[in-house]
Design a protein around this motif. Sequence first.
Motif, PDB file in Angstrom:
ATOM      1  N   ILE A 339       0.833  -1.197  -0.127  1.00  0.00           N
ATOM      2  CA  ILE A 339       0.201  -0.132   0.095  1.00  0.00           C
ATOM      3  C   ILE A 339       0.905   1.296   0.066  1.00  0.00           C
ATOM      4  O   ILE A 339       0.507   2.078  -0.929  1.00  0.00           O
ATOM      5  N   MET A 340       2.058   1.354   0.785  1.00  0.00           N
ATOM      6  CA  MET A 340       2.801   2.437   0.811  1.00  0.00           C
ATOM      7  C   MET A 340       3.469   2.575  -0.225  1.00  0.00           C
ATOM      8  O   MET A 340       3.690   3.728  -1.073  1.00  0.00           O
ATOM      9  N   ARG A 341       3.909   1.443  -1.134  1.00  0.00           N
ATOM     10  CA  ARG A 341       4.645   1.578  -2.382  1.00  0.00           C
ATOM     11  C   ARG A 341       3.730   2.179  -3.371  1.00  0.00           C
ATOM     12  O   ARG A 341       4.068   2.838  -4.223  1.00  0.00           O
ATOM     13  N   GLY A 342       2.399   1.691  -3.377  1.00  0.00           N
ATOM     14  CA  GLY A 342       1.496   2.208  -4.376  1.00  0.00           C
ATOM     15  C   GLY A 342       1.277   3.584  -4.276  1.00  0.00           C
ATOM     16  O   GLY A 342       0.695   4.198  -4.991  1.00  0.00           O
ATOM     17  N   LEU A 343       1.563   4.195  -3.032  1.00  0.00           N
ATOM     18  CA  LEU A 343       1.359   5.536  -2.730  1.00  0.00           C
ATOM     19  C   LEU A 343       2.478   6.301  -3.012  1.00  0.00           C
ATOM     20  O   LEU A 343       2.746   7.571  -2.828  1.00  0.00           O
ATOM     21  N   GLY A 344       3.400   5.906  -3.641  1.00  0.00           N
ATOM     22  CA  GLY A 344       4.814   6.284  -4.256  1.00  0.00           C
ATOM     23  C   GLY A 344       5.704   6.432  -3.100  1.00  0.00           C
ATOM     24  O   GLY A 344       6.887   7.180  -3.497  1.00  0.00           O
ATOM     25  N   CYS A 345       5.629   5.616  -2.108  1.00  0.00           N
ATOM     26  CA  CYS A 345       6.874   5.876  -1.133  1.00  0.00           C
ATOM     27  C   CYS A 345       8.141   4.964  -1.643  1.00  0.00           C
ATOM     28  O   CYS A 345       7.804   3.863  -2.056  1.00  0.00           O
ATOM     29  N   VAL A 346       9.218   5.514  -1.506  1.00  0.00           N
ATOM     30  CA  VAL A 346      10.399   4.869  -1.702  1.00  0.00           C
ATOM     31  C   VAL A 346      11.109   4.401  -0.526  1.00  0.00           C
ATOM     32  O   VAL A 346      11.826   3.680  -0.618  1.00  0.00           O
ATOM     33  N   GLU A 347      10.889   4.679   0.617  1.00  0.00           N
ATOM     34  CA  GLU A 347      11.225   4.467   2.050  1.00  0.00           C
ATOM     35  C   GLU A 347       9.999   4.540   3.047  1.00  0.00           C
ATOM     36  O   GLU A 347       8.953   5.371   2.728  1.00  0.00           O
ATOM     37  N   ALA A 348       9.913   3.414   3.673  1.00  0.00           N
ATOM     38  CA  ALA A 348       8.659   3.220   4.571  1.00  0.00           C
ATOM     39  C   ALA A 348       9.199   2.555   5.974  1.00  0.00           C
ATOM     40  O   ALA A 348       9.848   1.770   5.649  1.00  0.00           O
TER      41      ALA A 348
END
Length: 476
Positions: A339-348
Amino acid sequence: MFGARGKIGLKLTTLSIVGFLCLVAQGGASGSVVSWTKELLGDVSYRSEVRLGLPMDVHVVRFRYPASGVRLETKLAGGTVLAANNVTTRARVSQMARERGAFLAVNADYFAPSGDPLGLFIQDGQLISEPFRTRSAFGWSETNTFIDRPTWTASLEAPNGVKLPIHAVNRVAGANEIVLFSEIGSTAVASANAMMFVFETSASPIPDGTATAVFKHVTPDVRSMPVKKGQWIVAATGSFQLRLLAGIQQNTAYQFKFNLSGSADWAKARFAVGGGPRLIRNGRVSVEYLEESFDNNFALKRHPRTAIGIADNGDVVIVVIDGRSRFSTGATLNELAWIMRGLGCVEALNLDGGGSSTLYVGGAILNRPSDGQERPVANALLLFVPPSSVSTLGLRISAPAAEVFEGESIPLKALAPDGSEVAPNSVVWVAESPNVRVTQDGVLLAIKEGKARVRAINQGTSTFAEVTVVAKKPSQ
Protein backbone atom coordinates in the motif's frame (compact mmCIF):
# COMPACT_ATOMS: atom_id res chain seq x y z
CA MET A 1 -27.95 21.81 12.00
CA PHE A 2 -30.31 19.11 10.81
CA GLY A 3 -33.53 19.82 8.96
CA ALA A 4 -37.01 19.43 10.38
CA ARG A 5 -37.09 16.73 13.02
CA GLY A 6 -38.68 13.47 11.95
CA LYS A 7 -37.94 9.98 10.73
CA ILE A 8 -36.78 9.67 7.17
CA GLY A 9 -37.77 6.75 5.00
CA LEU A 10 -35.64 6.85 1.85
CA LYS A 11 -36.50 4.35 -0.84
CA LEU A 12 -33.54 2.16 0.04
CA THR A 13 -33.58 -1.40 1.18
CA THR A 14 -31.34 -2.46 4.05
CA LEU A 15 -27.83 -2.63 2.63
CA SER A 16 -24.70 -4.46 3.66
CA ILE A 17 -21.72 -2.22 4.31
CA VAL A 18 -19.96 -3.47 1.20
CA GLY A 19 -23.03 -2.99 -0.97
CA PHE A 20 -23.58 0.45 0.50
CA LEU A 21 -20.05 1.56 -0.28
CA CYS A 22 -20.24 0.20 -3.79
CA LEU A 23 -23.45 2.14 -4.31
CA VAL A 24 -22.27 5.52 -3.08
CA ALA A 25 -18.60 5.56 -4.10
CA GLN A 26 -17.96 7.90 -7.02
CA GLY A 27 -15.04 8.69 -9.27
CA GLY A 28 -12.17 7.21 -7.26
CA ALA A 29 -13.28 3.61 -7.59
CA SER A 30 -10.85 1.22 -9.23
CA GLY A 31 -11.61 -2.47 -9.13
CA SER A 32 -12.32 -3.50 -5.56
CA VAL A 33 -11.02 -0.22 -4.09
CA VAL A 34 -13.07 2.94 -3.66
CA SER A 35 -11.27 6.11 -2.69
CA TRP A 36 -11.69 9.81 -2.05
CA THR A 37 -9.00 12.49 -1.89
CA LYS A 38 -9.65 15.65 0.12
CA GLU A 39 -7.81 18.93 0.60
CA LEU A 40 -7.24 19.46 4.31
CA LEU A 41 -5.25 22.63 4.89
CA GLY A 42 -2.51 24.18 2.81
CA ASP A 43 -0.66 21.40 0.99
CA VAL A 44 -1.90 18.69 3.38
CA SER A 45 -4.21 16.15 1.74
CA TYR A 46 -6.28 13.25 3.06
CA ARG A 47 -7.11 10.11 1.13
CA SER A 48 -9.68 7.58 2.29
CA GLU A 49 -9.54 4.12 0.71
CA VAL A 50 -12.03 1.31 1.26
CA ARG A 51 -10.82 -2.05 -0.01
CA LEU A 52 -14.03 -3.97 -0.37
CA GLY A 53 -12.82 -7.53 -0.71
CA LEU A 54 -11.28 -7.88 2.75
CA PRO A 55 -12.66 -5.30 3.83
CA MET A 56 -10.00 -2.73 4.78
CA ASP A 57 -10.25 0.97 5.70
CA VAL A 58 -7.09 2.90 4.80
CA HIS A 59 -6.46 6.49 5.90
CA VAL A 60 -3.67 8.44 4.20
CA VAL A 61 -2.30 11.89 4.98
CA ARG A 62 0.30 13.42 2.68
CA PHE A 63 2.28 16.65 3.07
CA ARG A 64 5.50 18.31 1.93
CA TYR A 65 8.39 18.62 4.37
CA PRO A 66 10.27 20.86 4.64
CA ALA A 67 7.85 23.57 3.54
CA SER A 68 7.26 27.19 4.49
CA GLY A 69 5.41 27.51 7.78
CA VAL A 70 5.24 23.73 8.31
CA ARG A 71 6.65 22.20 11.48
CA LEU A 72 7.02 18.52 12.24
CA GLU A 73 7.69 17.68 15.88
CA THR A 74 7.54 14.90 18.44
CA LYS A 75 5.61 14.94 21.71
CA LEU A 76 6.34 12.93 24.84
CA ALA A 77 3.15 11.99 26.66
CA GLY A 78 2.97 13.54 30.10
CA GLY A 79 6.17 15.48 29.47
CA THR A 80 8.31 12.86 31.26
CA VAL A 81 9.39 9.30 30.57
CA LEU A 82 8.97 7.68 33.99
CA ALA A 83 6.98 8.71 37.03
CA ALA A 84 7.30 7.77 40.68
CA ASN A 85 5.24 4.95 42.24
CA ASN A 86 4.74 3.18 38.90
CA VAL A 87 2.32 5.83 37.66
CA THR A 88 2.00 5.72 33.87
CA THR A 89 2.96 8.78 31.85
CA ARG A 90 0.97 7.77 28.76
CA ALA A 91 -1.61 10.05 27.11
CA ARG A 92 -4.04 9.97 24.19
CA VAL A 93 -2.93 11.25 20.79
CA SER A 94 -5.74 13.82 20.66
CA GLN A 95 -4.75 15.14 24.09
CA MET A 96 -1.13 15.62 23.02
CA ALA A 97 -2.26 17.36 19.83
CA ARG A 98 -4.57 19.75 21.66
CA GLU A 99 -1.93 20.54 24.30
CA ARG A 100 0.45 21.69 21.58
CA GLY A 101 -2.12 23.11 19.16
CA ALA A 102 -1.14 20.70 16.39
CA PHE A 103 -3.25 20.28 13.27
CA LEU A 104 -2.37 16.61 12.86
CA ALA A 105 -1.08 13.92 15.20
CA VAL A 106 -0.41 10.21 14.93
CA ASN A 107 0.85 7.60 17.37
CA ALA A 108 4.55 6.77 17.13
CA ASP A 109 6.74 4.21 18.93
CA TYR A 110 6.09 1.04 20.90
CA PHE A 111 6.22 1.48 24.66
CA ALA A 112 6.42 -0.20 28.04
CA PRO A 113 3.34 -0.13 30.33
CA SER A 114 4.97 2.72 32.26
CA GLY A 115 4.94 4.89 29.15
CA ASP A 116 8.62 4.53 28.33
CA PRO A 117 9.20 4.65 24.52
CA LEU A 118 11.06 1.50 23.54
CA GLY A 119 12.98 2.83 20.55
CA LEU A 120 14.87 5.91 19.45
CA PHE A 121 13.22 9.14 20.54
CA ILE A 122 14.68 12.59 19.90
CA GLN A 123 12.75 15.73 20.77
CA ASP A 124 14.07 19.13 19.72
CA GLY A 125 17.66 17.85 19.70
CA GLN A 126 17.41 16.08 23.07
CA LEU A 127 18.02 12.34 23.23
CA ILE A 128 15.20 10.90 25.33
CA SER A 129 15.51 7.21 24.42
CA GLU A 130 18.21 5.25 22.61
CA PRO A 131 17.46 2.92 19.66
CA PHE A 132 15.93 -0.45 20.51
CA ARG A 133 18.41 -3.13 19.44
CA THR A 134 18.35 -3.45 15.65
CA ARG A 135 15.14 -1.56 14.91
CA SER A 136 14.66 1.27 12.45
CA ALA A 137 13.60 4.84 13.09
CA PHE A 138 12.24 7.88 11.26
CA GLY A 139 14.29 11.04 11.76
CA TRP A 140 14.33 14.58 10.43
CA SER A 141 16.20 17.85 10.57
CA GLU A 142 15.20 21.30 9.37
CA THR A 143 16.09 20.30 5.81
CA ASN A 144 15.34 16.63 5.23
CA THR A 145 13.74 13.38 6.43
CA PHE A 146 15.18 9.87 6.52
CA ILE A 147 14.52 6.29 7.58
CA ASP A 148 17.47 4.34 8.89
CA ARG A 149 18.56 1.64 11.32
CA PRO A 150 21.03 3.58 13.51
CA THR A 151 23.48 2.25 16.06
CA TRP A 152 24.13 4.00 19.37
CA THR A 153 26.95 3.99 21.90
CA ALA A 154 27.65 6.17 24.92
CA SER A 155 30.26 6.36 27.65
CA LEU A 156 31.18 8.14 30.87
CA GLU A 157 34.80 9.30 30.91
CA ALA A 158 36.81 10.46 33.93
CA PRO A 159 39.56 13.12 33.76
CA ASN A 160 42.18 10.38 34.11
CA GLY A 161 40.88 8.67 30.97
CA VAL A 162 39.00 5.82 32.64
CA LYS A 163 35.91 5.10 30.56
CA LEU A 164 32.76 3.13 31.39
CA PRO A 165 29.91 2.30 28.97
CA ILE A 166 26.43 3.81 29.29
CA HIS A 167 23.94 1.16 28.28
CA ALA A 168 20.74 3.21 27.98
CA VAL A 169 19.00 6.53 28.56
CA ASN A 170 15.84 7.03 30.65
CA ARG A 171 14.79 3.41 31.02
CA VAL A 172 14.75 0.99 33.94
CA ALA A 173 18.30 -0.17 34.69
CA GLY A 174 18.59 -3.94 34.41
CA ALA A 175 21.15 -6.28 35.86
CA ASN A 176 24.76 -5.12 35.54
CA GLU A 177 24.15 -1.86 33.70
CA ILE A 178 24.81 1.86 33.75
CA VAL A 179 21.79 3.93 32.72
CA LEU A 180 21.67 7.71 32.43
CA PHE A 181 18.54 9.57 33.55
CA SER A 182 17.96 13.20 32.59
CA GLU A 183 15.44 15.69 33.92
CA ILE A 184 12.88 14.65 31.30
CA GLY A 185 13.32 11.07 32.49
CA SER A 186 11.88 12.33 35.80
CA THR A 187 12.73 9.28 37.93
CA ALA A 188 15.82 7.09 37.97
CA VAL A 189 14.64 3.49 38.32
CA ALA A 190 16.46 0.16 38.63
CA SER A 191 15.14 -3.40 38.67
CA ALA A 192 17.19 -4.15 41.82
CA ASN A 193 19.03 -2.10 44.44
CA ALA A 194 21.43 0.25 42.72
CA MET A 195 23.83 3.09 43.36
CA MET A 196 22.47 6.41 42.17
CA PHE A 197 25.27 8.83 41.17
CA VAL A 198 24.03 12.44 41.06
CA PHE A 199 25.60 14.93 38.62
CA GLU A 200 24.90 18.62 38.13
CA THR A 201 24.64 19.98 34.58
CA SER A 202 22.74 22.48 32.49
CA ALA A 203 22.97 20.19 29.45
CA SER A 204 20.59 17.58 28.07
CA PRO A 205 21.64 14.24 26.56
CA ILE A 206 22.25 14.66 22.83
CA PRO A 207 22.12 12.20 19.93
CA ASP A 208 25.75 12.76 18.99
CA GLY A 209 28.54 14.66 20.72
CA THR A 210 29.95 15.38 24.19
CA ALA A 211 28.36 16.90 27.30
CA THR A 212 29.92 17.70 30.67
CA ALA A 213 28.48 17.14 34.15
CA VAL A 214 29.91 17.54 37.64
CA PHE A 215 29.61 14.66 40.12
CA LYS A 216 28.12 15.67 43.48
CA HIS A 217 27.15 12.62 45.55
CA VAL A 218 26.01 9.00 45.49
CA THR A 219 23.05 7.27 47.16
CA PRO A 220 23.48 3.50 47.58
CA ASP A 221 20.96 0.65 47.83
CA VAL A 222 17.88 2.31 46.27
CA ARG A 223 15.64 1.33 43.37
CA SER A 224 14.28 4.75 42.46
CA MET A 225 15.21 8.38 42.89
CA PRO A 226 13.70 11.58 41.46
CA VAL A 227 15.77 13.58 39.00
CA LYS A 228 15.73 17.24 39.98
CA LYS A 229 16.12 20.25 37.70
CA GLY A 230 19.73 20.70 36.64
CA GLN A 231 20.62 17.09 37.44
CA TRP A 232 21.55 13.87 35.74
CA ILE A 233 21.44 10.62 37.68
CA VAL A 234 23.52 7.63 36.68
CA ALA A 235 22.06 4.36 37.99
CA ALA A 236 24.66 1.60 38.33
CA THR A 237 23.78 -2.02 39.03
CA GLY A 238 25.76 -5.22 39.52
CA SER A 239 29.54 -5.00 39.12
CA PHE A 240 29.27 -1.49 37.65
CA GLN A 241 28.42 -0.12 41.10
CA LEU A 242 31.90 -0.68 42.48
CA ARG A 243 33.61 0.01 39.15
CA LEU A 244 32.06 3.47 39.01
CA LEU A 245 32.44 4.13 42.74
CA ALA A 246 36.15 3.27 42.69
CA GLY A 247 37.08 5.97 40.20
CA ILE A 248 34.69 8.83 40.89
CA GLN A 249 35.56 12.05 42.75
CA GLN A 250 33.22 14.65 44.20
CA ASN A 251 32.98 18.09 42.51
CA THR A 252 34.84 16.76 39.47
CA ALA A 253 33.67 17.27 35.88
CA TYR A 254 33.06 14.15 33.78
CA GLN A 255 32.47 13.84 30.07
CA PHE A 256 29.46 12.01 28.66
CA LYS A 257 30.09 11.00 25.06
CA PHE A 258 27.25 10.01 22.72
CA ASN A 259 27.42 8.56 19.24
CA LEU A 260 24.42 7.89 16.98
CA SER A 261 25.41 6.74 13.51
CA GLY A 262 24.05 5.06 10.42
CA SER A 263 23.60 5.67 6.72
CA ALA A 264 21.87 8.98 7.53
CA ASP A 265 23.50 12.00 9.20
CA TRP A 266 22.05 11.44 12.67
CA ALA A 267 24.22 14.17 14.18
CA LYS A 268 21.89 16.69 12.52
CA ALA A 269 18.63 15.03 13.60
CA ARG A 270 16.40 17.37 15.61
CA PHE A 271 13.59 14.86 15.99
CA ALA A 272 13.16 11.10 15.66
CA VAL A 273 10.68 8.38 16.52
CA GLY A 274 11.37 4.67 16.66
CA GLY A 275 9.28 1.85 15.32
CA GLY A 276 9.90 -1.09 13.04
CA PRO A 277 10.23 -2.98 10.95
CA ARG A 278 11.33 -1.25 7.79
CA LEU A 279 8.84 -1.78 4.96
CA ILE A 280 10.47 -0.18 1.89
CA ARG A 281 14.15 0.37 1.20
CA ASN A 282 15.46 2.32 -1.81
CA GLY A 283 12.16 2.01 -3.65
CA ARG A 284 11.78 -1.75 -3.17
CA VAL A 285 9.40 -3.52 -0.80
CA SER A 286 11.63 -4.96 1.93
CA VAL A 287 9.73 -6.09 5.03
CA GLU A 288 12.62 -6.60 7.44
CA TYR A 289 10.72 -8.03 10.38
CA LEU A 290 13.07 -10.92 11.12
CA GLU A 291 16.13 -8.66 11.05
CA GLU A 292 14.39 -6.32 13.50
CA SER A 293 13.29 -9.06 15.94
CA PHE A 294 9.56 -9.27 15.19
CA ASP A 295 7.75 -12.61 15.09
CA ASN A 296 5.55 -14.21 12.44
CA ASN A 297 2.31 -13.53 14.31
CA PHE A 298 3.07 -9.81 14.33
CA ALA A 299 4.13 -9.70 10.68
CA LEU A 300 1.91 -12.19 8.86
CA LYS A 301 -1.45 -11.72 10.56
CA ARG A 302 -3.72 -8.77 9.90
CA HIS A 303 -3.70 -6.07 12.58
CA PRO A 304 -4.46 -2.35 12.76
CA ARG A 305 -1.36 -0.58 11.46
CA THR A 306 0.35 2.80 11.46
CA ALA A 307 3.21 3.60 9.08
CA ILE A 308 5.22 6.55 7.82
CA GLY A 309 6.94 6.87 4.48
CA ILE A 310 8.90 9.19 2.23
CA ALA A 311 7.64 9.54 -1.35
CA ASP A 312 9.81 9.83 -4.43
CA ASN A 313 9.14 13.59 -4.55
CA GLY A 314 10.04 14.05 -0.87
CA ASP A 315 6.49 14.15 0.50
CA VAL A 316 5.87 12.56 3.88
CA VAL A 317 3.10 9.95 3.80
CA ILE A 318 1.30 8.71 6.93
CA VAL A 319 -0.95 5.66 6.71
CA VAL A 320 -3.32 4.32 9.36
CA ILE A 321 -5.27 1.11 8.67
CA ASP A 322 -8.21 0.14 10.88
CA GLY A 323 -8.58 -3.46 12.01
CA ARG A 324 -10.14 -6.05 14.28
CA SER A 325 -13.68 -5.18 13.21
CA ARG A 326 -16.23 -6.33 10.65
CA PHE A 327 -15.63 -3.09 8.75
CA SER A 328 -11.85 -3.48 8.46
CA THR A 329 -9.67 -6.54 8.99
CA GLY A 330 -6.37 -4.75 9.32
CA ALA A 331 -3.30 -5.57 7.22
CA THR A 332 -0.25 -7.80 7.22
CA LEU A 333 3.10 -6.04 7.06
CA ASN A 334 3.50 -7.12 3.45
CA GLU A 335 0.08 -5.70 2.53
CA LEU A 336 0.97 -2.48 4.34
CA ALA A 337 4.27 -2.25 2.47
CA TRP A 338 2.61 -2.61 -0.92
CA ILE A 339 0.00 0.00 0.00
CA MET A 340 2.82 2.40 0.89
CA ARG A 341 4.62 1.56 -2.36
CA GLY A 342 1.41 2.18 -4.30
CA LEU A 343 1.27 5.64 -2.72
CA GLY A 344 4.69 6.42 -4.19
CA CYS A 345 6.86 5.78 -1.13
CA VAL A 346 10.50 4.92 -1.74
CA GLU A 347 11.21 4.51 2.01
CA ALA A 348 8.71 3.37 4.64
CA LEU A 349 8.64 2.33 8.28
CA ASN A 350 6.02 0.55 10.35
CA LEU A 351 5.16 2.26 13.65
CA ASP A 352 3.25 0.99 16.68
CA GLY A 353 -0.15 -0.39 15.67
CA GLY A 354 -2.97 -2.44 17.13
CA GLY A 355 -5.12 -0.45 19.54
CA SER A 356 -2.54 2.36 19.47
CA SER A 357 -3.26 3.27 15.82
CA THR A 358 -4.79 6.74 15.96
CA LEU A 359 -4.97 9.52 13.37
CA TYR A 360 -6.03 12.96 14.65
CA VAL A 361 -6.71 15.74 12.15
CA GLY A 362 -8.33 19.13 12.63
CA GLY A 363 -9.99 18.36 15.94
CA ALA A 364 -11.20 14.80 15.32
CA ILE A 365 -10.03 11.19 15.18
CA LEU A 366 -10.37 10.10 11.55
CA ASN A 367 -9.94 6.37 12.04
CA ARG A 368 -11.66 3.87 14.36
CA PRO A 369 -9.23 2.71 17.08
CA SER A 370 -9.73 -1.00 17.60
CA ASP A 371 -10.18 -0.67 21.39
CA GLY A 372 -13.37 1.30 20.75
CA GLN A 373 -11.66 4.41 22.10
CA GLU A 374 -8.21 6.01 22.01
CA ARG A 375 -5.48 4.07 23.75
CA PRO A 376 -3.05 6.16 25.84
CA VAL A 377 0.38 5.95 24.20
CA ALA A 378 3.94 7.04 24.98
CA ASN A 379 4.61 9.56 22.25
CA ALA A 380 3.25 11.07 19.07
CA LEU A 381 4.31 12.78 15.87
CA LEU A 382 2.76 16.25 15.46
CA LEU A 383 2.28 18.39 12.36
CA PHE A 384 1.78 22.16 12.51
CA VAL A 385 0.63 24.09 9.43
CA PRO A 386 -0.19 27.76 8.83
CA PRO A 387 -3.84 28.62 9.53
CA SER A 388 -6.22 29.05 6.62
CA SER A 389 -7.12 32.51 5.35
CA VAL A 390 -10.61 31.15 4.70
CA SER A 391 -12.76 31.31 7.82
CA THR A 392 -15.16 28.44 8.31
CA LEU A 393 -16.22 29.41 11.80
CA GLY A 394 -19.92 28.79 11.88
CA LEU A 395 -19.57 25.65 9.73
CA ARG A 396 -22.67 23.48 10.12
CA ILE A 397 -24.05 20.17 8.94
CA SER A 398 -27.29 19.84 7.02
CA ALA A 399 -29.32 16.65 6.56
CA PRO A 400 -32.93 15.84 5.59
CA ALA A 401 -33.82 14.54 9.05
CA ALA A 402 -32.58 14.02 12.58
CA GLU A 403 -33.68 10.38 12.71
CA VAL A 404 -32.99 7.47 10.39
CA PHE A 405 -34.00 3.80 10.40
CA GLU A 406 -31.46 1.03 10.87
CA GLY A 407 -30.01 -0.08 7.54
CA GLU A 408 -31.02 3.09 5.71
CA SER A 409 -28.98 6.10 4.69
CA ILE A 410 -29.20 9.88 4.46
CA PRO A 411 -27.08 12.45 2.59
CA LEU A 412 -25.13 15.06 4.55
CA LYS A 413 -23.84 18.47 3.49
CA ALA A 414 -21.44 20.91 5.11
CA LEU A 415 -22.67 24.49 4.94
CA ALA A 416 -20.60 27.67 5.20
CA PRO A 417 -21.70 30.49 7.54
CA ASP A 418 -23.57 32.15 4.65
CA GLY A 419 -25.54 28.96 4.01
CA SER A 420 -23.74 27.94 0.83
CA GLU A 421 -22.49 24.37 0.47
CA VAL A 422 -18.79 23.88 1.18
CA ALA A 423 -16.91 22.27 -1.70
CA PRO A 424 -17.24 18.50 -1.11
CA ASN A 425 -13.58 17.83 -1.99
CA SER A 426 -12.47 19.91 1.02
CA VAL A 427 -14.79 18.36 3.61
CA VAL A 428 -13.69 15.32 5.59
CA TRP A 429 -16.49 13.32 7.20
CA VAL A 430 -16.05 11.42 10.44
CA ALA A 431 -18.44 9.04 12.20
CA GLU A 432 -17.69 9.49 15.89
CA SER A 433 -20.11 6.78 17.01
CA PRO A 434 -19.85 3.05 16.24
CA ASN A 435 -23.49 2.69 15.21
CA VAL A 436 -23.14 4.76 12.00
CA ARG A 437 -20.79 4.92 9.02
CA VAL A 438 -20.13 7.95 6.82
CA THR A 439 -18.44 7.83 3.43
CA GLN A 440 -16.38 10.73 2.16
CA ASP A 441 -19.28 11.47 -0.21
CA GLY A 442 -21.19 12.55 2.90
CA VAL A 443 -23.59 9.61 2.94
CA LEU A 444 -24.47 8.31 6.39
CA LEU A 445 -25.49 4.68 6.88
CA ALA A 446 -27.39 3.79 10.06
CA ILE A 447 -26.11 0.49 11.46
CA LYS A 448 -27.64 0.11 14.91
CA GLU A 449 -30.19 2.00 16.95
CA GLY A 450 -29.02 4.66 19.37
CA LYS A 451 -27.62 8.18 19.46
CA ALA A 452 -24.79 8.94 17.05
CA ARG A 453 -22.55 11.87 16.25
CA VAL A 454 -20.98 12.84 12.92
CA ARG A 455 -18.35 15.50 12.28
CA ALA A 456 -17.34 17.60 9.29
CA ILE A 457 -13.80 19.04 9.03
CA ASN A 458 -12.92 21.92 6.72
CA GLN A 459 -9.93 24.29 6.60
CA GLY A 460 -8.75 23.34 10.07
CA THR A 461 -12.09 23.82 11.82
CA SER A 462 -14.83 21.33 12.46
CA THR A 463 -18.40 20.95 13.62
CA PHE A 464 -20.59 18.05 14.66
CA ALA A 465 -24.23 17.09 14.63
CA GLU A 466 -26.22 14.33 16.25
CA VAL A 467 -28.54 11.81 14.68
CA THR A 468 -30.75 9.16 16.21
CA VAL A 469 -30.86 5.70 14.66
CA VAL A 470 -34.18 4.01 15.33
CA ALA A 471 -35.10 0.35 15.01
CA LYS A 472 -37.03 -0.56 11.93
CA LYS A 473 -40.49 -1.89 12.67
CA PRO A 474 -41.21 -5.41 11.43
CA SER A 475 -43.21 -5.53 8.21
CA GLN A 476 -46.95 -5.81 8.84
